[in-house]
Design a protein around this motif. Structure first.
Motif, short mmCIF file in Angstrom:
data_model
loop_
_atom_site.label_atom_id
_atom_site.label_comp_id
_atom_site.label_asym_id
_atom_site.label_seq_id
_atom_site.Cartn_x
_atom_site.Cartn_y
_atom_site.Cartn_z
N GLY A 1 0.80 -1.26 -0.35
CA GLY A 1 0.10 -0.15 0.39
C GLY A 1 0.86 0.95 0.46
N GLN A 2 0.41 2.56 0.47
CA GLN A 2 0.76 3.13 0.27
C GLN A 2 1.05 4.68 1.67
N SER A 3 0.38 4.11 2.93
CA SER A 3 0.22 4.91 4.61
C SER A 3 -0.52 3.75 5.22
N PRO A 4 -0.37 4.17 6.90
CA PRO A 4 -0.93 3.22 8.09
C PRO A 4 -2.13 3.62 7.52
N PHE A 5 -2.37 1.79 8.11
CA PHE A 5 -4.21 2.21 7.86
C PHE A 5 -5.07 1.12 8.87
N ILE A 6 -6.25 1.58 9.41
CA ILE A 6 -7.26 0.75 9.73
C ILE A 6 -7.73 -0.05 9.09
N PRO A 7 -7.63 -1.08 9.05
CA PRO A 7 -8.12 -2.46 7.84
C PRO A 7 -9.64 -2.79 7.66
N GLN A 8 -10.17 -2.18 6.75
CA GLN A 8 -11.49 -3.00 7.09
C GLN A 8 -11.78 -4.55 5.57
N MET A 9 -12.37 -5.59 5.85
CA MET A 9 -12.06 -6.39 4.64
C MET A 9 -13.45 -6.92 4.63
N ASP A 10 -14.55 -7.38 3.16
CA ASP A 10 -15.65 -8.18 3.48
C ASP A 10 -16.26 -7.35 4.57
N GLY A 11 -16.43 -5.76 4.54
CA GLY A 11 -17.11 -5.47 5.54
C GLY A 11 -16.86 -4.77 6.84
N GLU A 12 -15.92 -6.37 6.99
CA GLU A 12 -15.76 -5.21 8.89
C GLU A 12 -14.70 -5.12 8.94
N THR A 13 -14.95 -3.71 10.11
CA THR A 13 -13.51 -3.12 10.38
C THR A 13 -12.65 -4.24 11.25
N PHE A 14 -11.38 -4.14 11.56
CA PHE A 14 -10.31 -4.52 12.38
C PHE A 14 -9.89 -3.40 13.01
N ASP A 15 -9.27 -3.31 14.46
CA ASP A 15 -8.67 -2.07 15.34
C ASP A 15 -7.27 -2.69 14.99
N CYS A 16 -6.79 -3.40 15.27
CA CYS A 16 -5.20 -3.26 14.49
C CYS A 16 -4.88 -2.98 13.38
N PRO A 17 -4.12 -1.85 13.63
CA PRO A 17 -3.10 -1.23 12.13
C PRO A 17 -2.50 -2.23 11.01
N GLN A 18 -2.63 -1.33 10.33
CA GLN A 18 -1.53 -1.95 8.64
C GLN A 18 -0.71 -1.06 8.22
N ILE A 19 0.84 -1.54 8.50
CA ILE A 19 1.54 -0.82 7.96
C ILE A 19 2.04 -1.61 7.23
N PRO A 20 1.44 -0.51 5.38
CA PRO A 20 1.78 -1.62 5.03
C PRO A 20 3.17 -1.80 3.65
N THR A 21 3.33 -2.46 3.03
CA THR A 21 5.10 -2.04 1.99
C THR A 21 4.74 -1.48 1.05
N THR A 22 5.18 -0.46 0.81
CA THR A 22 5.30 0.68 0.02
C THR A 22 6.19 0.75 -0.92
N LEU A 23 7.54 0.10 -0.47
CA LEU A 23 8.26 -0.05 -1.78
C LEU A 23 8.55 -1.20 -2.57
N PRO A 24 9.21 -1.51 -3.87
CA PRO A 24 8.98 -2.42 -4.38
C PRO A 24 10.26 -3.27 -4.02
N THR A 25 10.08 -4.69 -3.70
CA THR A 25 11.62 -5.96 -3.55
C THR A 25 12.21 -6.14 -4.49
N LEU A 26 13.69 -6.11 -4.32
CA LEU A 26 14.43 -6.62 -5.78
C LEU A 26 13.81 -7.93 -6.47
N ASP A 27 13.22 -8.39 -6.29
CA ASP A 27 12.70 -9.52 -7.23
C ASP A 27 11.67 -9.21 -7.44
N GLU A 28 11.01 -7.93 -7.62
CA GLU A 28 9.89 -7.43 -8.76
C GLU A 28 10.32 -6.45 -9.53
#
Length: 301
Positions: A175-202
């Motif tokens: 992703g691009q920035s930290p966020f509170i996740p929602q999946m299949d209409g449900e919201t969850f409290d544990c924050p997500q800190i997504p990988t923002t940069l490409p990896t070497l194998d990509e």
């Protein structure tokens, strides 16, 4: 720019060889990282089930899988029994924490999680996560604070369990920035800190990028504006072994630029979770990687 280093440790060889090499490198440069461990059996050879996934063969050809992982590792779980990583390499894992780095959970069985979790139920998911936690606690003597899903694969049950099992934050997606996740209409409290940069194998083998200049591509991506900073996911089997010089060049570039390099814990300390936006977690493609991954979707108003 803040740069969080997230080290995914997928295999026994990566733990035994790649992790110590990264510890030595990080000590020389005075930086800390978050190491996420695969804690159960190494069944890397079972990844051959992915041969019909679009883009799988092109990635294998581009990234020289055998040279990075070794033939023995690629036979684990097929012609060779899968060794239990936690039992074989617990001492090395403890050395990581003793050196001042953050430690957390990647998974129990990397291939099992990555290939199946998206379509599994709550009981299956709880068993996998709890088994990993049990091994982690036996090795380190305390509860893990961070979870980073193997292969950026998960389901809504994993998100629910992260908040129930006491994880303070997770890094399960792209992703691009930290966020509170929602999946299949449900919201969850544990924050997500997504990988923002490409990896070497990509990146390797695409658009003229080679082992000699791939560090420049990652550094250029890290110059893109990011209010909270960037998260770089590296692999003990790549940056900790054959591509260790790439990791060193990246550290040099980031330090020359005056960047603040640290752990996911350092990154999370500056987040105000009370005002984090809520975003959908959806399935999407990432350029250079086969299959679909969990990615940060649209903001929920």
């Amino acid at each position: 720019m803040k740069i969080a280093l997230k080290v995914d440790v997928d295999t026994l060889r990566g733990t035994l060889e790649g992790v110590p090499a990264l510890l030595e490198l990080y000590q020389r440069y005075g930086v800390k990282a978050t190491f996420l461990f695969s804690l159960g059996p190494d069944h890397t050879g079972r990844a051959l089930r992915r041969i019909f996934r679009p883009g799988f063969f092109s990635k294998v050809q581009r990234t020289s899988v055998v040279s990075h992982y070794g033939l023995k590792t690629l036979l684990y779980g097929t012609l060779l029994p899968g060794p239990h990583i936690g039992r074989r390499a617990g001492d090395i894992m403890r050395e990581v924490e003793q050196a001042g780095h953050e430690v957390g959970i990647h998974c129990h069985d990397h291939i099992r999680w990555q290939d199946f979790v998206a379509n599994r139920n709550a009981d299956w998911t709880r068993k996998e996560m709890q088994t990993a936690i049990d091994v982690f606690q036996k090795i380190f003597g305390h509860q893990p604070a961070v979870h980073g899903a193997a292969g950026w694969q998960l389901n809504k049950h994993a998100l629910q369990l992260e908040q129930q099992l006491g994880f303070r934050y997770a890094s399960d997606c792209r992703g691009q920035s930290p966020f509170i996740p929602q999946m299949d209409g449900e919201t969850f409290d544990c924050p997500q800190i997504p990988t923002t940069l490409p990896t070497l194998d990509e990146l390797l083998g695409r658009n003229g990028i080679t082992e000699a200049n791939v560090h420049e591509a990652v550094f250029a991506a890290s110059r893109k504006p990011a209010a909270a900073g960037h998260v770089y996911t590296l692999h003990a089997e790549l940056e900790g072994m054959k591509l260790l010089p790439v990791m060193e060049k990246l550290l040099q570039l980031w330090q020359q630029a005056g960047d603040d390099i640290g752990t996911l814990a350092d990154y999370a300390e500056e987040l105000d979770t009370a005002i984090l936006p809520c975003h959908e977690l959806v399935w999407g493609q990432v350029e250079g990687r086969s299959g679909v991954l969990a990615v940060q979707g649209q903001k929920i108003e």
